[in-house]
Design a protein around this motif. Sequence first.
Motif, PDB file in Angstrom:
ATOM      1  N   GLY A 130       0.813  -1.207   0.000  1.00  0.00           N
ATOM      2  CA  GLY A 130       0.000   0.000   0.000  1.00  0.00           C
ATOM      3  C   GLY A 130       0.844   1.252   0.000  1.00  0.00           C
ATOM      4  N   LYS A 131       0.157   2.373   0.076  1.00  0.00           N
ATOM      5  CA  LYS A 131       0.822   3.667   0.075  1.00  0.00           C
ATOM      6  C   LYS A 131       1.236   4.038   1.489  1.00  0.00           C
ATOM      7  CE  LYS A 131      -2.016   5.302  -3.725  1.00  0.00           C
ATOM      8  NZ  LYS A 131      -3.042   6.247  -4.139  1.00  0.00           N
ATOM      9  N   LEU A 132       2.342   4.757   1.583  1.00  0.00           N
ATOM     10  CA  LEU A 132       2.768   5.327   2.856  1.00  0.00           C
ATOM     11  C   LEU A 132       2.405   6.805   2.822  1.00  0.00           C
ATOM     12  CD1 LEU A 132       6.280   3.697   3.346  1.00  0.00           C
ATOM     13  CD2 LEU A 132       4.132   3.085   4.452  1.00  0.00           C
ATOM     14  N   SER A 133       1.515   7.202   3.703  1.00  0.00           N
ATOM     15  CA  SER A 133       1.061   8.588   3.753  1.00  0.00           C
ATOM     16  C   SER A 133       1.459   9.218   5.067  1.00  0.00           C
ATOM     17  CB  SER A 133      -0.457   8.651   3.606  1.00  0.00           C
ATOM     18  OG  SER A 133      -0.850   8.109   2.377  1.00  0.00           O
ATOM     19  N   CYS A 134       1.711  10.513   5.028  1.00  0.00           N
ATOM     20  CA  CYS A 134       2.048  11.264   6.231  1.00  0.00           C
ATOM     21  C   CYS A 134       0.858  11.223   7.191  1.00  0.00           C
ATOM     22  CB  CYS A 134       2.387  12.703   5.864  1.00  0.00           C
ATOM     23  SG  CYS A 134       2.756  13.746   7.287  1.00  0.00           S
ATOM     24  N   VAL A 135       1.131  11.007   8.455  1.00  0.00           N
ATOM     25  CA  VAL A 135       0.079  10.935   9.459  1.00  0.00           C
ATOM     26  C   VAL A 135      -0.566  12.301   9.666  1.00  0.00           C
ATOM     27  CG1 VAL A 135      -0.377  10.419  11.881  1.00  0.00           C
ATOM     28  CG2 VAL A 135       1.246   9.047  10.626  1.00  0.00           C
ATOM     29  N   HIS A 136       0.217  13.349   9.533  1.00  0.00           N
ATOM     30  CA  HIS A 136      -0.271  14.694   9.825  1.00  0.00           C
ATOM     31  C   HIS A 136      -1.080  15.299   8.682  1.00  0.00           C
ATOM     32  CE1 HIS A 136       0.163  19.083  10.566  1.00  0.00           C
ATOM     33  NE2 HIS A 136      -0.108  18.693  11.799  1.00  0.00           N
ATOM     34  N   CYS A 137      -0.548  15.259   7.453  1.00  0.00           N
ATOM     35  CA  CYS A 137      -1.209  15.943   6.336  1.00  0.00           C
ATOM     36  C   CYS A 137      -1.764  14.989   5.279  1.00  0.00           C
ATOM     37  CB  CYS A 137      -0.253  16.928   5.682  1.00  0.00           C
ATOM     38  SG  CYS A 137       1.125  16.148   4.833  1.00  0.00           S
ATOM     39  N   ASP A 138      -1.566  13.699   5.441  1.00  0.00           N
ATOM     40  CA  ASP A 138      -2.054  12.661   4.533  1.00  0.00           C
ATOM     41  C   ASP A 138      -1.444  12.754   3.130  1.00  0.00           C
ATOM     42  OD1 ASP A 138      -3.583  10.312   4.506  1.00  0.00           O
ATOM     43  OD2 ASP A 138      -5.129  11.294   3.307  1.00  0.00           O
ATOM     44  N   SER A 139      -0.295  13.381   3.016  1.00  0.00           N
ATOM     45  CA  SER A 139       0.416  13.465   1.744  1.00  0.00           C
ATOM     46  C   SER A 139       1.120  12.134   1.474  1.00  0.00           C
ATOM     47  CB  SER A 139       1.445  14.596   1.822  1.00  0.00           C
ATOM     48  OG  SER A 139       2.277  14.599   0.717  1.00  0.00           O
ATOM     49  N   ARG A 140       1.109  11.689   0.239  1.00  0.00           N
ATOM     50  CA  ARG A 140       1.750  10.421  -0.095  1.00  0.00           C
ATOM     51  C   ARG A 140       3.264  10.583  -0.048  1.00  0.00           C
ATOM     52  NH1 ARG A 140       1.864   6.839  -5.531  1.00  0.00           N
ATOM     53  NH2 ARG A 140       3.066   5.163  -4.618  1.00  0.00           N
ATOM     54  N   LEU A 141       3.916   9.710   0.709  1.00  0.00           N
ATOM     55  CA  LEU A 141       5.368   9.756   0.867  1.00  0.00           C
ATOM     56  C   LEU A 141       6.072   8.621   0.150  1.00  0.00           C
ATOM     57  CD1 LEU A 141       5.533  10.574   4.667  1.00  0.00           C
ATOM     58  CD2 LEU A 141       5.760  12.159   2.760  1.00  0.00           C
ATOM     59  N   GLY A 142       5.382   7.514  -0.033  1.00  0.00           N
ATOM     60  CA  GLY A 142       6.037   6.366  -0.642  1.00  0.00           C
ATOM     61  C   GLY A 142       5.110   5.182  -0.741  1.00  0.00           C
ATOM     62  N   TYR A 143       5.704   4.011  -0.678  1.00  0.00           N
ATOM     63  CA  TYR A 143       4.985   2.770  -0.933  1.00  0.00           C
ATOM     64  C   TYR A 143       5.629   1.666  -0.107  1.00  0.00           C
ATOM     65  CZ  TYR A 143       2.923  -0.979  -3.764  1.00  0.00           C
ATOM     66  OH  TYR A 143       2.226  -2.078  -4.187  1.00  0.00           O
ATOM     67  N   PHE A 144       4.842   0.659   0.254  1.00  0.00           N
ATOM     68  CA  PHE A 144       5.421  -0.501   0.918  1.00  0.00           C
ATOM     69  C   PHE A 144       4.832  -1.772   0.346  1.00  0.00           C
ATOM     70  CE2 PHE A 144       1.510  -0.280   3.293  1.00  0.00           C
ATOM     71  CZ  PHE A 144       1.234  -1.592   3.646  1.00  0.00           C
TER      72      PHE A 144
END
Length: 173
Positions: A130-144
């Motif tokens: 799935g996608k790795l999203s920032c906890v604070h702003c929900d911006s996509r940071l990466g993938y796992f």
Amino acid sequence: MGFKVDHSSPIYKRFRLKILGEYHFKGLSLDSSKLGADPGMPVEISSHAEATTKVENNRHPIYRCKKCRRIVALQEHVIDHVPGEGETAFEWHKRRGGNPFNKSNESECSSIFIEPLRWMKAVEEGALEGKLSCVHCDSRLGYFTWAGIQCSCGSWITPAFQLHRSRVDISPV
């Protein structure tokens, strides 16, 4: 015996990831105690330990979300890997073209691979990828993915928790 485990060793980090992957594939749920600490959460520590941490952080980069500047990883969470063979490691249809033996214009990897951390909610919930999203702003940071990803340098990382360099700021403090 007196042997000590070096938790910062790349060999230990890869071993720990392998064990977590096996644990996940057996169908056992991962609880937050098996994941790395969230570097963005404040921690109560003594002033001596805080001074030591600040000195250490000056030497090592901190990875922050580019949108909200929340700390998402520290250098101690990064999993180093041996660079692969570059474009020659990819299938022919994934190559950019040109001379595959001209490696003079190759740059560093476009991703940073880290160990699973507590802020990765999808990992804790048991998702395979799935996608790795920032906890604070929900911006996509990466993938796992637990099955692994091929890095832009050609090396396979299994399991992979990938942060895109274009989505994170790398700062010394």
